[in-house]
Design a protein around this motif. Structure first.
Motif: not given
Length: 96
Positions: A57-69, A71-76
């Motif tokens: 989504t391109g969003q930067v939120t305080k709820y974004n989490k990092s996955y895949g060691n 390598n991947v940042m995702l918002s909810p």
């Protein structure tokens, strides 16, 4: 919201100048990207951190989490979209 007592005008192109004192306090450098948010009648600026932006989504939120060691940042919202897509993909592969 903290009041600063600083007032600035908007020029004919819609630009404002952030006072140097404010930029120093917030460590905002030249060419820094800023996100703009609107909430009711309030305009908010936030330093943009591309490393923390959601891959989908391109969003930067305080709820974004990092996955895949890391390598991947995702918002909810991005995580939900990816989950729906993965479930659909798994369902399609199971029927083949």
């Amino acid at each position: 919201m903290k009041r600063t007592g600083m007032v600035r005008h908007i020029d004919s192109l819609g630009r404002i100048v952030l006072p140097s004192e404010m930029r120093k306090v917030l460590n905002i450098k030249e060419e820094q990207l800023l996100e703009i948010f609107i909430e009711d009648q309030t305009i908010m600026l936030k330093k943009y951190d591309a490393d923390k932006s959601c891959l989908l989504t391109g969003q930067v939120t305080k709820y974004n989490k990092s996955y895949g060691n890391g390598n991947v940042m995702l918002s909810p919202e991005g995580a939900e979209r990816l989950l729906v897509e993965l479930k659909q993909l798994l369902k399609e592969e199971a029927t083949h």
